[in-house]
Structure formats: structure tokens, C-alpha cells
Design an enzyme around this catalytic site. Structure first.
Site, PDB file in Angstrom:
ATOM      1  N   ARG A 131      10.540 -43.228  25.983  1.00 14.84           N
ATOM      2  CA  ARG A 131       9.071 -43.123  25.954  1.00 14.84           C
ATOM      3  C   ARG A 131       8.658 -41.657  25.820  1.00 14.84           C
ATOM      4  O   ARG A 131       7.798 -41.316  25.018  1.00 14.84           O
ATOM      5  CB  ARG A 131       8.490 -43.730  27.237  1.00 14.84           C
ATOM      6  N   ARG A 166       0.056 -52.425  44.426  1.00 15.57           N
ATOM      7  CA  ARG A 166       1.373 -51.813  44.499  1.00 15.57           C
ATOM      8  C   ARG A 166       1.948 -51.907  45.906  1.00 15.57           C
ATOM      9  O   ARG A 166       3.089 -51.513  46.118  1.00 15.57           O
ATOM     10  CB  ARG A 166       1.239 -50.341  44.116  1.00 15.57           C
ATOM     11  N   ARG A 179       3.649 -37.276  30.313  1.00 16.71           N
ATOM     12  CA  ARG A 179       3.276 -37.390  31.723  1.00 16.71           C
ATOM     13  C   ARG A 179       4.144 -36.492  32.588  1.00 16.71           C
ATOM     14  O   ARG A 179       5.363 -36.466  32.417  1.00 16.71           O
ATOM     15  CB  ARG A 179       3.472 -38.850  32.167  1.00 16.71           C
ATOM     16  N   LYS A 212       5.255 -53.001  31.331  1.00 21.60           N
ATOM     17  CA  LYS A 212       3.948 -53.554  31.722  1.00 21.60           C
ATOM     18  C   LYS A 212       2.837 -53.083  30.775  1.00 21.60           C
ATOM     19  O   LYS A 212       2.043 -53.883  30.310  1.00 21.60           O
ATOM     20  CB  LYS A 212       3.566 -53.102  33.141  1.00 21.60           C
ATOM     21  N   ARG A 220       9.832 -42.692  42.054  1.00 19.87           N
ATOM     22  CA  ARG A 220       8.920 -43.804  41.748  1.00 19.87           C
ATOM     23  C   ARG A 220       9.642 -45.137  41.902  1.00 19.87           C
ATOM     24  O   ARG A 220       9.084 -46.118  42.367  1.00 19.87           O
ATOM     25  CB  ARG A 220       8.366 -43.656  40.329  1.00 19.87           C
TER      26      ARG A 220
END
Ligand code: ADP
Length: 308
Positions: A127, A88, A139, A13, A150
Site C-alpha cells: 500500500r 474498535r 500515512r 476494509k 496497531r
């Protein structure tokens, strides 16, 4: 253009949102980014959100809805926006409907990036590795354990939005397992098909990019061959390097200009062909002016050498 990007963590995204921002000049409204900034700045919202985010849970609806409402009122969102990470949950989607209604804004589409769950962990690991390599801070919720949480929360709370928006005829699904380029192309194709962007603009931007890439490669190749020939004539390698460098630079400039979307496309074509012409001139076999230049360059080299 007003869009929502929907997809699990690692579905791409953020990457696609940035490309859309770049291409269409609209704002990216990422609740994740906004919350991370609030945590870093230790604002009251950040303090409330910090632990929830670190554990992979969801920040209370009223907080994110408040953030989004404020953000929609900022001038850059007037041109259009992409919501990334919001809504969400179904209550968030309902709140968004209300907000948009009040602000007299209409949603164009919800683009779902559908991915294979088994690929997500690997993507997030990549990532993390890339961020480390760039020296960026990783992160704290990008660990396999938190990612599992998640994902679970995506499945139970966010996935129902697929049904929510498909019922409202807003949902468009893209295969997120394709390459980044292919996904971008598909999104642009969809946006053109629904009339969110001018079809010609989307097409032009694509073909301009391709033309520029091709022109750059061709021009570089020509510059190389041409410069070699020129070097043979002038009897110096340095002249060849200079000629090749100049021509390649010009070609590069043409190609760079062509990267600008849509309206730049015709201009890019011209620049690219100019670049081609320039590089054709570089070998300068029969053209007296070019030969003269090459000779001058050769003379300079000889003089410099003589001085040493
Ligand atoms: P992801 O890459 O997992 O989609 P984001 O960067 O969008 O992550 O969000 C990171 C975290 O921020 C989420 O795990 C959640 O804790 C919080 N968050 C972001 N957007 C929302 C939202 N709309 N509602 C509740 N919490 C959110």
C-alpha cells in the site's frame, strides 16, 4: 443497509468499503479517515488525536463516539452506511448500540475480514509503495514498527468484538486472503443471503459486469479482423484504422454502460449486442452502405495525399 467492517490493519476494509459504497450508494464512515482529516485541518479533535495516531495507539473513546454520532445524523447516512474502523473496542460497540437505538436504526451485519497475520506487513508495504507511486502522501503510521503496535492493539482491544457480535448473531466471516474481486463477490453473496440487498440486484450487477467485459473483448477482436478486410477492399490502411477505432469505441461504450449495477444490466445487454452488431457491420463485405463509407474514407485519404 447498515454494516460494520471488522478486520486488522491491511485486511482490506477500506478497499471493500469503497466498493460497497459504489455499488449500493451508501455512506462510508471511516473513523481513521475522519481523524486524519481532523489532524490535517488542525481542529481541536485533530490536535488531541495527532500524537496518539502517529504512535499506533487508540484515540479516546469519547472522541470517536462523538464523531460517529454527528456523522450518523448527516443526510447521506440515512440511506445506509458502512462503519470502517469503528467500533474498535467493546465500550465503543456498546456506545454504538445505544446510539443506534436512540436514532431508531438497526444494524444488518458485521462482516469480519479474516486474514493471515503474516500477510499483513507485506500488504501494508505494498500500500505504501502504491501510494508513493501515485505521488500521494504516505500515512505516518504505516511503518513496520507502528504497524506492529496497531496489530497488537487490534488483537487485545478489537478482536473481542468478534465474540461480542457473534453472540448477538450479527457476525459474518469472510476469508480476506482471497483476491479483492473474490472477497467482494463473497460479501455481496452474504448480503443477498441475509436479505440486506435484493438477491437479484447483487447477481445482476455481477453478471452485467461479466457480460460487458466479454462483449468488449469480442467486439474489439471483431473490429480488428473486420477492419483489416475493409482495408483490403479499399486499399488503404487508414480506412481500416478508422473503421476499427470507431467500432472499438462503440463496443467500449456498450461495455461501459453495462458496468452500471443492477437495473442497468438489461440495458447493458442491449448496448453490448448493439456494439457487436456495429462491429459486424464494420467489415462491410456485402453491405453496400458500409462499403460506400469505407470507399469515401479511402477517397478522402487519396485526395489528401494528392494535395500534399
Ligand atoms: P487501520 O488501517 O490501522 O485500521 P484506520 O485508518 O482505521 O487504520 O485508523 C488509523 C488510526 O486512527 C488508528 O490507529 C487509531 O489511532 C485511530 N482510530 C481510528 N478509528 C478509531 C477508533 N474507532 N477508536 C480509536 N482510535 C481510532
Amino acid at each position: 443497509m447498515r454494516l460494520i467492517l471488522l478486520g486488522p490493519p491491511g485486511s482490506g476494509k477500506g478497499t471493500q468499503a469503497q466498493r460497497l459504497v459504489h455499488r449500493y450508494g451508501i455512506a462510508q464512515l471511516s473513523t481513521g479517515e475522519m481523524l486524519r482529516a481532523a489532524v490535517a485541518a488542525q481542529t481541536p479533535v485533530g490536535i488531541r488525536a495527532k500524537d496518539v495516531m502517529a504512535s499506533g495507539g487508540l484515540v479516546p473513546d469519547e472522541i470517536v463516539i462523538g464523531i460517529i454520532s454527528d456523522r450518523l445524523d448527516q443526510p447521506d447516512a440515512a440511506k445506509g452506511f458502512i462503519l470502517d474502523g469503528f467500533p474498535r473496542t467493546v465500550p465503543q460497540a456498546e456506545a454504538l448500540d445505544e446510539l443506534l437505538k436512540k436514532k431508531h436504526m438497526r444494524l444488518d451485519a458485521v462482516i469480519e475480514l479474516r486474514v493471515n497475520e503474516s500477510a499483513l506487513l507485506q500488504r501494508v508495504e505494498n500500500r505504501v509503495a502504491e501510494m508513493r507511486a501515485r505521488g500521494e502522501e504516505v500515512r505516518i503510521d504505516d511503518t513496520p514498527e507502528v504497524l506492529t503496535k496497531r496489530l497488537a492493539s487490534y488483537r487485545s482491544l478489537t478482536e473481542p468484538l468478534i465474540h461480542y457480535y457473534s453472540e448477538r448473531r450479527k457476525l459474518l466471516t469472510v476469508d480476506g486472503m482471497m483476491t479483492i474481486e473474490e472477497v467482494t463477490r463473497e460479501i455481496n453473496r452474504i448480503l443477498a443471503a441475509i436479505g440486506a440487498v435484493e438477491a437479484r440486484a447483487a447477481k445482476k450487477a455481477d453478471s452485467a459486469k461479466r457480460t460487458a467485459r466479454e462483449a468488449k473483448t469480442q467486439a474489439k477482436a471483431r473490429a480488428k479482423t473486420g477492419a483489416k478486410k475493409a482495408a483490403g477492399k479499399a486499399g488503404t490502411r487508414k480506412a481500416a484504422k478508422a473503421a476499427s477505432g470507431k467500432a472499438a469505441k462503440k463496443a467500449g461504450k456498450g461495455a461501459k454502460a453495462a458496468k452500471k449495477p443492477a437495473k442497468a444490466s438489461r440495458k447493458a445487454g442491449k448496448t453490448a449486442s448493439k456494439a457487436k452488431k456495429t462491429t459486424r457491420k464494420a467489415p462491410a463485405k456485402s453491405k453496400a452502405r458500409a462499403v460506400g463509407k469505407t470507399r469515401k474514407a479511402a477517397k478522402k485519404v487519396t485526395k489528401r495525399r494528392a494535395k500534399r
